[in-house]
Scaffold this motif. Structure first.
Motif, PDB file in Angstrom:
ATOM      1  N   LEU A 154      -1.410   5.125  13.469  1.00  0.00           N
ATOM      2  CA  LEU A 154      -1.365   6.140  14.825  1.00  0.00           C
ATOM      3  C   LEU A 154      -2.045   5.419  15.812  1.00  0.00           C
ATOM      4  O   LEU A 154      -1.518   5.810  16.881  1.00  0.00           O
ATOM      5  CB  LEU A 154      -1.893   7.517  14.286  1.00  0.00           C
ATOM      6  CG  LEU A 154      -0.979   8.227  13.103  1.00  0.00           C
ATOM      7  CD1 LEU A 154      -1.571   9.548  12.855  1.00  0.00           C
ATOM      8  CD2 LEU A 154       0.280   7.940  13.488  1.00  0.00           C
ATOM      9  N   SER A 155      -3.310   4.871  15.753  1.00  0.00           N
ATOM     10  CA  SER A 155      -3.845   4.414  17.081  1.00  0.00           C
ATOM     11  C   SER A 155      -3.226   3.253  17.432  1.00  0.00           C
ATOM     12  O   SER A 155      -3.073   3.267  18.810  1.00  0.00           O
ATOM     13  CB  SER A 155      -5.319   4.160  16.750  1.00  0.00           C
ATOM     14  OG  SER A 155      -5.523   3.087  15.689  1.00  0.00           O
ATOM     15  N   ARG A 156      -2.585   2.329  16.805  1.00  0.00           N
ATOM     16  CA  ARG A 156      -1.773   1.330  17.169  1.00  0.00           C
ATOM     17  C   ARG A 156      -0.324   1.532  17.532  1.00  0.00           C
ATOM     18  O   ARG A 156       0.229   0.787  18.141  1.00  0.00           O
ATOM     19  CB  ARG A 156      -1.807   0.252  15.932  1.00  0.00           C
ATOM     20  CG  ARG A 156      -3.485  -0.392  15.861  1.00  0.00           C
ATOM     21  CD  ARG A 156      -3.139  -1.525  15.111  1.00  0.00           C
ATOM     22  NE  ARG A 156      -4.443  -2.177  14.673  1.00  0.00           N
ATOM     23  CZ  ARG A 156      -4.765  -3.256  13.846  1.00  0.00           C
ATOM     24  NH1 ARG A 156      -3.553  -4.139  13.850  1.00  0.00           N
ATOM     25  NH2 ARG A 156      -5.811  -3.700  13.574  1.00  0.00           N
ATOM     26  N   GLY A 157       0.093   2.631  16.899  1.00  0.00           N
ATOM     27  CA  GLY A 157       1.502   2.866  17.180  1.00  0.00           C
ATOM     28  C   GLY A 157       2.393   1.841  16.296  1.00  0.00           C
ATOM     29  O   GLY A 157       3.497   1.521  16.347  1.00  0.00           O
ATOM     30  N   ASN A 158       1.818   1.308  15.181  1.00  0.00           N
ATOM     31  CA  ASN A 158       2.479   0.454  14.380  1.00  0.00           C
ATOM     32  C   ASN A 158       2.153   0.472  12.848  1.00  0.00           C
ATOM     33  O   ASN A 158       1.135   0.743  12.508  1.00  0.00           O
ATOM     34  CB  ASN A 158       2.100  -0.872  14.947  1.00  0.00           C
ATOM     35  CG  ASN A 158       2.961  -2.028  14.091  1.00  0.00           C
ATOM     36  OD1 ASN A 158       3.757  -1.651  13.341  1.00  0.00           O
ATOM     37  ND2 ASN A 158       2.798  -3.171  14.525  1.00  0.00           N
ATOM     38  N   SER A 159       3.308   0.776  12.221  1.00  0.00           N
ATOM     39  CA  SER A 159       2.941   0.860  10.688  1.00  0.00           C
ATOM     40  C   SER A 159       3.589  -0.242   9.865  1.00  0.00           C
ATOM     41  O   SER A 159       4.140   0.118   8.682  1.00  0.00           O
ATOM     42  CB  SER A 159       3.680   2.365  10.295  1.00  0.00           C
ATOM     43  OG  SER A 159       2.888   3.437  10.873  1.00  0.00           O
ATOM     44  N   SER A 160       3.883  -1.339  10.446  1.00  0.00           N
ATOM     45  CA  SER A 160       4.670  -2.235   9.904  1.00  0.00           C
ATOM     46  C   SER A 160       3.781  -3.014   8.520  1.00  0.00           C
ATOM     47  O   SER A 160       4.369  -3.391   7.709  1.00  0.00           O
ATOM     48  CB  SER A 160       5.073  -3.588  10.638  1.00  0.00           C
ATOM     49  OG  SER A 160       3.856  -4.017  11.364  1.00  0.00           O
ATOM     50  N   SER A 161       2.379  -2.867   8.781  1.00  0.00           N
ATOM     51  CA  SER A 161       1.489  -3.401   7.490  1.00  0.00           C
ATOM     52  C   SER A 161       1.511  -2.477   6.505  1.00  0.00           C
ATOM     53  O   SER A 161       0.734  -2.770   5.611  1.00  0.00           O
ATOM     54  CB  SER A 161       0.314  -3.725   8.154  1.00  0.00           C
ATOM     55  OG  SER A 161      -0.397  -2.781   8.633  1.00  0.00           O
ATOM     56  N   TYR A 162       2.069  -1.183   6.506  1.00  0.00           N
ATOM     57  CA  TYR A 162       1.892  -0.380   5.569  1.00  0.00           C
ATOM     58  C   TYR A 162       3.127  -0.308   4.641  1.00  0.00           C
ATOM     59  O   TYR A 162       4.280  -0.748   4.967  1.00  0.00           O
ATOM     60  CB  TYR A 162       1.881   1.254   6.072  1.00  0.00           C
ATOM     61  CG  TYR A 162       0.748   1.390   6.729  1.00  0.00           C
ATOM     62  CD1 TYR A 162      -0.070   0.825   7.746  1.00  0.00           C
ATOM     63  CD2 TYR A 162      -0.095   2.838   6.626  1.00  0.00           C
ATOM     64  CE1 TYR A 162      -1.309   1.035   8.406  1.00  0.00           C
ATOM     65  CE2 TYR A 162      -1.370   3.293   7.233  1.00  0.00           C
ATOM     66  CZ  TYR A 162      -1.803   2.298   8.192  1.00  0.00           C
ATOM     67  OH  TYR A 162      -3.107   2.751   8.614  1.00  0.00           O
ATOM     68  N   ASN A 163       2.570   0.309   3.382  1.00  0.00           N
ATOM     69  CA  ASN A 163       3.804   0.028   2.391  1.00  0.00           C
ATOM     70  C   ASN A 163       4.061   1.506   1.897  1.00  0.00           C
ATOM     71  O   ASN A 163       3.591   2.409   2.526  1.00  0.00           O
ATOM     72  CB  ASN A 163       3.369  -0.698   1.036  1.00  0.00           C
ATOM     73  CG  ASN A 163       2.088  -0.304   0.544  1.00  0.00           C
ATOM     74  OD1 ASN A 163       1.745   0.988   0.513  1.00  0.00           O
ATOM     75  ND2 ASN A 163       1.204  -1.200  -0.142  1.00  0.00           N
ATOM     76  N   PHE A 164       5.103   1.868   1.188  1.00  0.00           N
ATOM     77  CA  PHE A 164       5.422   2.968   0.842  1.00  0.00           C
ATOM     78  C   PHE A 164       4.515   3.841  -0.134  1.00  0.00           C
ATOM     79  O   PHE A 164       4.468   5.081  -0.341  1.00  0.00           O
ATOM     80  CB  PHE A 164       6.893   3.204  -0.043  1.00  0.00           C
ATOM     81  CG  PHE A 164       7.877   2.800   0.971  1.00  0.00           C
ATOM     82  CD1 PHE A 164       8.500   3.747   1.755  1.00  0.00           C
ATOM     83  CD2 PHE A 164       8.716   1.350   0.840  1.00  0.00           C
ATOM     84  CE1 PHE A 164       9.677   3.575   2.767  1.00  0.00           C
ATOM     85  CE2 PHE A 164       9.657   1.410   1.715  1.00  0.00           C
ATOM     86  CZ  PHE A 164       9.981   2.196   2.550  1.00  0.00           C
TER      87      PHE A 164
END
Length: 346
Positions: free
Chosen positions: A336-346
């Motif tokens: 949320l601080s980066r505005g990027n969840s591309s490194s997260y998995n389900f």
């Protein structure tokens, strides 16, 4: 009397404490060290009370910096927007649990209609974003709005903390702290508010703060210390951090632009002051190179391409670590601080 006790203490010269085995106890706190390498870092520490530590001048300076950074820094703006959206969402909802199901539905529908008509959700998000996070405190007045289409005419009027200020005649009153009148238990009794923003022209010289009963004022801030009556920006601890990130980004961009603007450099191998050096060209002279063509260099010179030496590989890691650190100030996780969840998995 106190001085006499201090002198008697030092005259007595008490023996240092000993352990059970008879050895001297040499205990110490690293945090209490005043060594030279720590002195600069802890040089601004103090023992002031919340009232003296958070003076109006200190708050105004922090608020001005926080507003500037939130307006000009996309990362900070995104964090503030995300925080307000997650905390407030679309606004409050009323759930009735009375025995009459039909009455519960009517009350919930009327309450929802009033929320939409008074735009309570957007006002709460504004108070959270501009007030609670950026300014450190959000204020709202409970007012009567005759233009509301609902039977209930209650409305909220959000205002900035700049409105709240102690009148000059009460500057030395013990029960008035920075525009807030409190009782012996620390409860707010009333607030002194300007009728207009003090930043407007002629406001300070024309108007004086008016006292409002605390029952009609909503004052939302995070209390960090007992006895604190005014809030401080939630961004105060990261203002220096996010400013350093912007400076670092500009430095990396400047290095890349410099390397891209200067296509190549001609270096002379001739000794200084010789004819060969003069034939090679004057120092810092610009030479236009043909596009997709070859050039013949003067004798004793070589052509070198400018390399982009800016730390592009370490930049992304530094930026990510800085945004993670900044997000901790408003309790946002990394994605949320980066505005990027591309490194997260389900």
């Amino acid at each position: 009397m106190m001085l006499r006790r201090v002198l008697e203490y030092f005259r007595a010269k008490p023996e240092p404490p000993t352990s059970a085995r008879g050895g001297f106890v040499r205990a110490a706190w690293d945090a209490a060290s005043t060594a030279s390498e720590d002195r600069a870092h802890w040089g601004k520490t103090n023992h002031f009370s919340p009232r003296l530590d958070l003076t109006p001048g200190v708050r105004r300076t922090i608020v001005a910096k926080a507003r500037y950074e939130a307006a000009n820094n996309a990362n900070v703006r995104g964090m503030v927007e995300t925080f307000s959206n997650w905390v407030v969402g679309t606004g409050p909802r009323l759930q009735m649990t009375g025995p009459n199901a039909e009455a519960n539905k009517r009350i919930e529908a009327a309450f929802s209609q009033w929320l939409r008509s008074a735009r309570i959700g957007s006002k709460l998000r504004l108070m959270c974003r501009a007030g609670y996070v950026i300014d450190g405190e959000a204020l709202a007045l409970a007012v009567t709005n005759r233009r509301l289409p609902t039977e209930v005419k209650l409305d909220l009027r959000p205002i900035e903390g700049d409105y709240l200020e102690t009148p000059p005649a009460m500057s030395f009153a013990d029960d008035v702290v920075d525009g807030v009148r409190i009782d012996e238990a620390g409860n707010p009794l009333s607030y002194f508010l300007y009728p207009r923003h003090p930043g407007d022209l002629l406001t300070i010289s024309t108007f004086v703060p008016t006292e409002y009963d605390a029952a009609g004022v909503c004052h939302w801030f995070r209390r960090e210390r007992p006895g604190q009556c005014r809030g401080v920006s939630q961004l105060a601890s990261i203002l220096k951090t996010v400013a350093d990130l912007r400076r670092y980004s500009q430095a990396v961009l400047g290095a890349a632009e410099t390397a891209a603007n200067i296509a190549a450099a001609i270096e002379s191998q001739a000794p200084a002051g010789t004819t060969d050096e003069a034939d090679a060209g004057a120092a810092f002279e610009e030479v236009e190179l043909p596009r997709r063509g070859a050039v013949v260099l003067p004798f004793g010179t070589k052509l070198s391409q400018i390399k982009a030496e800016q730390p592009t590989q370490s930049y992304e890691g530094f930026r990510g670590a800085t945004l993670d650190e900044s997000g901790r100030a408003v309790f946002l996780p990394s994605n949320l601080s980066r505005g990027n969840s591309s490194s997260y998995n389900f």
